[in-house]
Design an enzyme around this catalytic site. Structure first.
Site, mmCIF file in Angstrom:
data_model
loop_
_atom_site.group_PDB
_atom_site.id
_atom_site.type_symbol
_atom_site.label_atom_id
_atom_site.label_comp_id
_atom_site.label_asym_id
_atom_site.label_seq_id
_atom_site.Cartn_x
_atom_site.Cartn_y
_atom_site.Cartn_z
ATOM 1 N N GLY A 1 0.779 -1.232 0.000
ATOM 2 C CA GLY A 1 0.000 0.000 0.000
ATOM 3 C C GLY A 1 0.812 1.284 0.000
ATOM 4 O O GLY A 1 0.254 2.370 0.139
ATOM 5 N N LEU A 2 2.136 1.185 -0.171
ATOM 6 C CA LEU A 2 2.968 2.392 -0.105
ATOM 7 C C LEU A 2 3.510 2.821 -1.472
ATOM 8 O O LEU A 2 4.399 3.658 -1.556
ATOM 9 C CB LEU A 2 4.129 2.181 0.875
ATOM 10 N N ALA B 1 7.285 3.639 -7.334
ATOM 11 C CA ALA B 1 8.587 4.194 -6.948
ATOM 12 C C ALA B 1 9.735 3.448 -7.639
ATOM 13 O O ALA B 1 10.699 4.074 -8.102
ATOM 14 C CB ALA B 1 8.752 4.132 -5.430
ATOM 15 N N ASP C 1 -0.761 7.055 -7.840
ATOM 16 C CA ASP C 1 0.530 6.627 -7.284
ATOM 17 C C ASP C 1 1.699 7.224 -8.074
ATOM 18 O O ASP C 1 2.600 7.836 -7.510
ATOM 19 C CB ASP C 1 0.647 5.098 -7.314
HETATM 20 O O1 PMV Z 1 -1.744 -0.258 -2.930
HETATM 21 P P1 PMV Z 1 -1.164 0.851 -3.702
HETATM 22 O O2 PMV Z 1 -0.022 1.543 -3.045
HETATM 23 O O3 PMV Z 1 -0.813 0.419 -5.102
HETATM 24 O O4 PMV Z 1 -2.342 1.971 -3.860
HETATM 25 C C1 PMV Z 1 -3.461 1.674 -4.654
HETATM 26 C C2 PMV Z 1 -4.464 2.808 -4.701
HETATM 27 C C3 PMV Z 1 -5.791 2.411 -5.368
HETATM 28 O O5 PMV Z 1 -6.654 3.550 -5.285
HETATM 29 C C4 PMV Z 1 -6.442 1.262 -4.626
HETATM 30 C C5 PMV Z 1 -5.635 2.015 -6.827
HETATM 31 C C6 PMV Z 1 -5.348 3.170 -7.768
HETATM 32 O O6 PMV Z 1 -4.854 2.904 -8.854
HETATM 33 O O7 PMV Z 1 -5.637 4.329 -7.443
#
Ligand code: PMV
Length: 319
Positions: free
Chosen positions: A105-106, A111, A152
């Site tokens: 989730g980061l 990155a 992201d």
């Molecule tokens: O889990 P991460 O760090 O890839 O964040 C995903 C964010 C979402 O809203 C769930 C997906 C997106 O593409 O925005």
């Protein structure tokens, strides 16, 4: 010739993950203390066109042409070569490392791709500007996740707090106070592509309910932006808490995250929620400076694998 190095930051979504995939706004901040790094150097004496990848954190120590299809490193290098119109492969060694946990989730995938593309394009003598880099990082995210919103790659490339939506792009948000965040790892790994496709399935089966929840998340993001601009810590805390309730209704939390979130709140956090794809990964807790130690200890006691502290600084947000 010395190695050409570049890095890219992790990110935190404060409000609006998942809803942003459906066109709602979301609020994301850079997490500059955690980074992915890439270094590219000429490989004197090697047969021409050989690119060797060494990435301990991704378990890679091999020639790039042997990387599997749809591998993040392979995609990122190919995107840069195509963008720059380079057909003759350079002979080089590429070292990639990340302090950002993967599938947590980061924003690790964004990155890694951004650090790699920054270093590789500079090595080729054509460093990409932010706009082109962001477009390529979005393509890289699309190849890995299928249906990214673009938040992201955007926050990772520009490394500023942003309000993002698919239709309007991004706006840098200036805050009028320092906001302290504790970020804790639930220890559960979950690929974002899975949670995004699970929600897509639920949405198609129940469009009215899910649609209403997604729209409410969009309003919470707007409330969060107002709170940052006004330096209103309790209002941001309330928005985080309500966003977590809605993410739970969307079935995007999990017991490990729930335990950390309630521990943080009980220890005095102003608000807490999961961040990113959910069903695992990290949570964040908005915490007043004098409560940081207490909340950190509570998170560790509740099973957090690690706890980071980061500050959304008034100065940084105003930069
Ligand atoms: O889990 P991460 O760090 O890839 O964040 C995903 C964010 C979402 O809203 C769930 C997906 C997106 O593409 O925005």
């Amino acid at each position: 010739m010395p190695a050409i190095s570049a890095s890219a930051c992790a990110k935190l979504i404060l409000l609006g993950e998942h809803a942003v995939v459906y066109g709602e706004p979301a609020l994301a901040v850079p997490f500059s203390g955690l980074r992915a790094r890439a270094a590219v150097e000429a490989w004197i004496g090697a047969p021409s066109g050989r690119i060797h990848i060494f990435a301990r954190d991704l378990d890679l120590d091999q020639e790039w042409s042997l990387l599997p299809e749809n591998n993040l490193v392979r995609n990122a290098l190919t995107l840069v070569l195509t963008e720059l119109g380079i057909e003759r492969l350079p002979t080089c060694k590429l070292n990639l490392t990340t302090e950002i946990p993967i599938s947590s989730g980061l924003g690790a995938s964004a990155a890694l791709a951004v650090a790699l593309m920054r270093a590789f394009s500079a090595f080729l003598g054509h460093p990409l500007d932010s706009e082109r880099l962001n477009a390529l990082a979005f393509e890289s995210e699309t190849l890995i996740h299928g249906r990214p919103s673009g938040i992201d790659n955007t926050v990772v490339v520009y490394e500023q707090p942003i309000l993002f939506s698919k239709a309007s792009g991004f706006e840098v948000i200036r805050s009028t106070d320092d906001f302290h965040l504790l970020v804790a790892d639930s220890g559960v790994k979950k690929a974002t592509a899975l949670t995004v496709s699970q929600l897509a399935q639920d949405y198609s089966e129940n469009p009215e309910n899910i649609g209403a929840i997604i729209r409410e998340i969009g309003s919470l993001t707007q409330a969060g932006v107002r709170a940052l601009r006004m330096g209103d810590q309790p209002a941001l805390g309330d928005a985080l808490n309500r966003n977590q309730e809605l993410l739970t209704l969307l079935n995007l939390s999990c017991p490990e995250l729930d335990t950390l979130i309630s521990a943080a709140r009980q220890a005095g956090a102003l608000g807490a929620k999961l961040t990113g794809g959910g069903k695992g990964g990290h949570m964040l807790a908005l915490t007043a400076p004098d409560q940081l130690e207490r909340v950190r200890n509570a998170l560790l006691k509740a099973g957090a694998r690690s706890v980071y502290h980061t500050v959304l600084k008034q100065e940084a947000a105003n930069a």
